[in-house]
Design an enzyme around this catalytic site. Structure first.
Site, PDB file in Angstrom:
ATOM      1  N   ASN A 122       0.882  -1.171   0.000  1.00  0.00           N
ATOM      2  CA  ASN A 122       0.000   0.000   0.000  1.00  0.00           C
ATOM      3  C   ASN A 122       0.919   1.220   0.000  1.00  0.00           C
ATOM      4  O   ASN A 122       1.476   1.571   1.033  1.00  0.00           O
ATOM      5  CB  ASN A 122      -0.887  -0.022   1.258  1.00  0.00           C
ATOM      6  CG  ASN A 122      -1.705   1.261   1.414  1.00  0.00           C
ATOM      7  OD1 ASN A 122      -1.767   2.073   0.492  1.00  0.00           O
ATOM      8  ND2 ASN A 122      -2.328   1.428   2.568  1.00  0.00           N
ATOM      9  N   TRP A 123       1.076   1.794  -1.177  1.00  0.00           N
ATOM     10  CA  TRP A 123       2.027   2.914  -1.309  1.00  0.00           C
ATOM     11  C   TRP A 123       1.511   4.185  -0.651  1.00  0.00           C
ATOM     12  O   TRP A 123       2.255   5.136  -0.478  1.00  0.00           O
ATOM     13  CB  TRP A 123       2.318   3.200  -2.781  1.00  0.00           C
ATOM     14  CG  TRP A 123       3.123   2.148  -3.478  1.00  0.00           C
ATOM     15  CD1 TRP A 123       3.524   0.929  -2.971  1.00  0.00           C
ATOM     16  CD2 TRP A 123       3.639   2.206  -4.814  1.00  0.00           C
ATOM     17  NE1 TRP A 123       4.258   0.246  -3.925  1.00  0.00           N
ATOM     18  CE2 TRP A 123       4.341   1.009  -5.070  1.00  0.00           C
ATOM     19  CE3 TRP A 123       3.555   3.163  -5.842  1.00  0.00           C
ATOM     20  CZ2 TRP A 123       4.966   0.738  -6.281  1.00  0.00           C
ATOM     21  CZ3 TRP A 123       4.176   2.903  -7.056  1.00  0.00           C
ATOM     22  CH2 TRP A 123       4.882   1.700  -7.265  1.00  0.00           C
ATOM     23  N   LYS A 124       0.205   4.217  -0.327  1.00  0.00           N
ATOM     24  CA  LYS A 124      -0.416   5.437   0.207  1.00  0.00           C
ATOM     25  C   LYS A 124      -0.114   6.616  -0.739  1.00  0.00           C
ATOM     26  O   LYS A 124       0.026   6.398  -1.937  1.00  0.00           O
ATOM     27  CB  LYS A 124       0.063   5.681   1.641  1.00  0.00           C
ATOM     28  CG  LYS A 124      -0.115   4.429   2.506  1.00  0.00           C
ATOM     29  CD  LYS A 124       0.001   4.672   3.966  1.00  0.00           C
ATOM     30  CE  LYS A 124      -0.221   3.357   4.703  1.00  0.00           C
ATOM     31  NZ  LYS A 124      -0.260   3.520   6.135  1.00  0.00           N
ATOM     32  N   HIS A 180      -9.743   1.430   4.608  1.00  0.00           N
ATOM     33  CA  HIS A 180      -8.479   1.646   5.331  1.00  0.00           C
ATOM     34  C   HIS A 180      -8.730   2.627   6.479  1.00  0.00           C
ATOM     35  O   HIS A 180      -9.526   3.562   6.349  1.00  0.00           O
ATOM     36  CB  HIS A 180      -7.414   2.198   4.383  1.00  0.00           C
ATOM     37  CG  HIS A 180      -6.054   2.189   5.005  1.00  0.00           C
ATOM     38  ND1 HIS A 180      -5.644   3.162   5.886  1.00  0.00           N
ATOM     39  CD2 HIS A 180      -5.027   1.307   4.909  1.00  0.00           C
ATOM     40  CE1 HIS A 180      -4.421   2.860   6.304  1.00  0.00           C
ATOM     41  NE2 HIS A 180      -4.017   1.752   5.719  1.00  0.00           N
ATOM     42  N   GLU A 218      -7.133   5.046   7.512  1.00  0.00           N
ATOM     43  CA  GLU A 218      -6.905   6.465   7.175  1.00  0.00           C
ATOM     44  C   GLU A 218      -8.118   7.044   6.445  1.00  0.00           C
ATOM     45  O   GLU A 218      -8.455   8.213   6.632  1.00  0.00           O
ATOM     46  CB  GLU A 218      -5.606   6.591   6.357  1.00  0.00           C
ATOM     47  CG  GLU A 218      -4.389   6.350   7.250  1.00  0.00           C
ATOM     48  CD  GLU A 218      -3.163   5.767   6.556  1.00  0.00           C
ATOM     49  OE1 GLU A 218      -3.081   5.806   5.317  1.00  0.00           O
ATOM     50  OE2 GLU A 218      -2.283   5.262   7.281  1.00  0.00           O
ATOM     51  N   GLU A 235      -5.806  -4.576  10.459  1.00  0.00           N
ATOM     52  CA  GLU A 235      -4.797  -3.535  10.623  1.00  0.00           C
ATOM     53  C   GLU A 235      -5.068  -2.760  11.907  1.00  0.00           C
ATOM     54  O   GLU A 235      -5.832  -1.773  11.890  1.00  0.00           O
ATOM     55  CB  GLU A 235      -4.834  -2.567   9.431  1.00  0.00           C
ATOM     56  CG  GLU A 235      -4.477  -3.199   8.116  1.00  0.00           C
ATOM     57  CD  GLU A 235      -3.839  -2.205   7.158  1.00  0.00           C
ATOM     58  OE1 GLU A 235      -2.755  -2.497   6.663  1.00  0.00           O
ATOM     59  OE2 GLU A 235      -4.406  -1.119   6.939  1.00  0.00           O
ATOM     60  N   GLY A 286       2.145   2.466  10.574  1.00  0.00           N
ATOM     61  CA  GLY A 286       3.121   3.534  10.387  1.00  0.00           C
ATOM     62  C   GLY A 286       3.794   3.985  11.676  1.00  0.00           C
ATOM     63  O   GLY A 286       4.466   5.015  11.702  1.00  0.00           O
ATOM     64  N   SER A 341       3.039  -1.933  10.326  1.00  0.00           N
ATOM     65  CA  SER A 341       4.489  -2.013  10.564  1.00  0.00           C
ATOM     66  C   SER A 341       5.046  -3.414  10.332  1.00  0.00           C
ATOM     67  O   SER A 341       5.960  -3.840  11.029  1.00  0.00           O
ATOM     68  CB  SER A 341       4.836  -1.505  11.970  1.00  0.00           C
ATOM     69  OG  SER A 341       4.458  -0.142  12.107  1.00  0.00           O
ATOM     70  N   GLY A 351       2.650  -1.063   4.222  1.00  0.00           N
ATOM     71  CA  GLY A 351       2.758   0.354   3.870  1.00  0.00           C
ATOM     72  C   GLY A 351       4.207   0.738   3.648  1.00  0.00           C
ATOM     73  O   GLY A 351       4.776   0.517   2.577  1.00  0.00           O
ATOM     74  N   GLY A 352       4.829   1.298   4.679  1.00  0.00           N
ATOM     75  CA  GLY A 352       6.184   1.842   4.570  1.00  0.00           C
ATOM     76  C   GLY A 352       7.181   0.910   3.889  1.00  0.00           C
ATOM     77  O   GLY A 352       7.925   1.323   2.985  1.00  0.00           O
TER      78      GLY A 352
HETATM   79  P1  PGA Z   1       2.534   0.367   7.533  1.00  0.00           P
HETATM   80  O1  PGA Z   1       1.109   0.598   6.852  1.00  0.00           O
HETATM   81  O2  PGA Z   1       3.064  -0.940   7.026  1.00  0.00           O
HETATM   82  O3  PGA Z   1       3.374   1.536   7.105  1.00  0.00           O
HETATM   83  O4  PGA Z   1       2.308   0.324   9.000  1.00  0.00           O
HETATM   84  C1  PGA Z   1       0.212  -0.453   6.647  1.00  0.00           C
HETATM   85  C2  PGA Z   1      -1.070   0.082   6.051  1.00  0.00           C
HETATM   86  O5  PGA Z   1      -1.533   1.146   6.474  1.00  0.00           O
HETATM   87  O6  PGA Z   1      -1.660  -0.541   5.137  1.00  0.00           O
END
Ligand code: PGA
Length: 249
Positions: free
Chosen positions: A9-11, A95, A97, A167, A173, A212, A233-234
């Site tokens: 997930n590149w966001k 998600h 967010e 999640e 993050g 994470s 994500g990251g």
């Molecule tokens: P993260 O993000 O791996 O940076 O914690 C995961 C996500 O929000 O899908």
């Protein structure tokens, strides 16, 4: 036996130059064991570029959100059919967010889930509790509420084939990962909830962990019996890290 899925997930990260570098690094180093499926969920403007870079590759394309509507006067929105037009296979819905910053309610998430299905996409339905909710001991209530909201509108037959991502919001993050036991417990609970509707769907649904996940903790999470992959994500923005997670899977 469920296949593992490692989805990036590149966001809201990337540029044309970064997309090119990241995708070409992934394609050069993709594990050949055939063990896990891989996907990248990229920002809308890069769908065309990544679609063409992934042509003939086994890494699949996804998006990070979808409109609940199919077409029409919804300025700024992107439909499931548009995503399918760019060869998306997956789309993230719900998600945390989107839920917390953009007001995607449980009901909107259910409508987006259905919109994805109508377009032939595989929704990756995100569920998860906040730190405050975990500390209050209501993690299971939150997961049940979020899942039930989908089943208020979606039959188990329509749900079949979807992916779920657990999640925990406090792990996204933050560098703070759920322990394998915490994650397994939540995943098993989600699968139990699905089993109340259909044993077959429960057995077949891939439930990913997100929050994470990185090369150093992927293996201990991915060996848990109900963890079928990761939503990353990251670490998905760094080719070596993403490949290492896929290799662990
Ligand atoms: P993260 O993000 O791996 O940076 O914690 C995961 C996500 O929000 O899908």
């Amino acid at each position: 036996m469920r296949r593992k899925l490692i989805a990036g997930n590149w966001k809201m990260n990337a540029s044309k130059v970064q997309c090119e570098a990241l995708i070409s690094a992934l394609l050069q180093n993709i594990p050949h064991s055939g063990g896990a499926d891989m996907a990248v969920c990229v920002p809308y403007p890069y769908l065309a570029q990544v679609e063409s870079a992934l042509r003939d590759a086994t890494i699949r394309l996804g998006a990070q959100d979808v409109s609940e509507h199919d077409k029409g006067a919804y300025t700024g929105e992107v439909s499931g059919a548009m995503l399918a037009d760019f060869s998306c296979k997956y789309v993230i819905v719900g998600h945390s967010e989107r839920r917390s910053y953009y007001g995607d309610s449980d009901e909107v998430v259910a409508l987006k889930f259905l919109a994805a299905k109508r377009a032939g996409l595989i929704p990756i339905l995100c569920l998860g509790e906040t730190l405050e909710e975990r500390e209050r001991g209501v993690t299971r209530d939150i997961l049940k509420r979020q899942l039930d909201a989908v089943f208020d509108r979606v039959s188990i037959a329509e749900f079949a084939g979807a992916v779920v991502a657990y999640e925990p919001v406090w792990a996204i993050g933050t560098g703070k990962t759920a322990t394998p036991e915490q994650a397994q417990d939540a995943h098993a609970f989600i699968r139990d909830q699905l089993r109340l509707k259909s044993a077959t769907v429960a057995a077949e649904t891939q439930i990913l962990y997100g929050g994470s996940m990185k090369a150093s903790n992927a293996r201990e999470l991915l060996v848990q019996p109900d963890i079928d992959g990761g939503l990353i994500g990251g670490a998905s923005l760094i080719a070596d890290d993403f490949i290492a997670i896929a290799t662990a899977a």
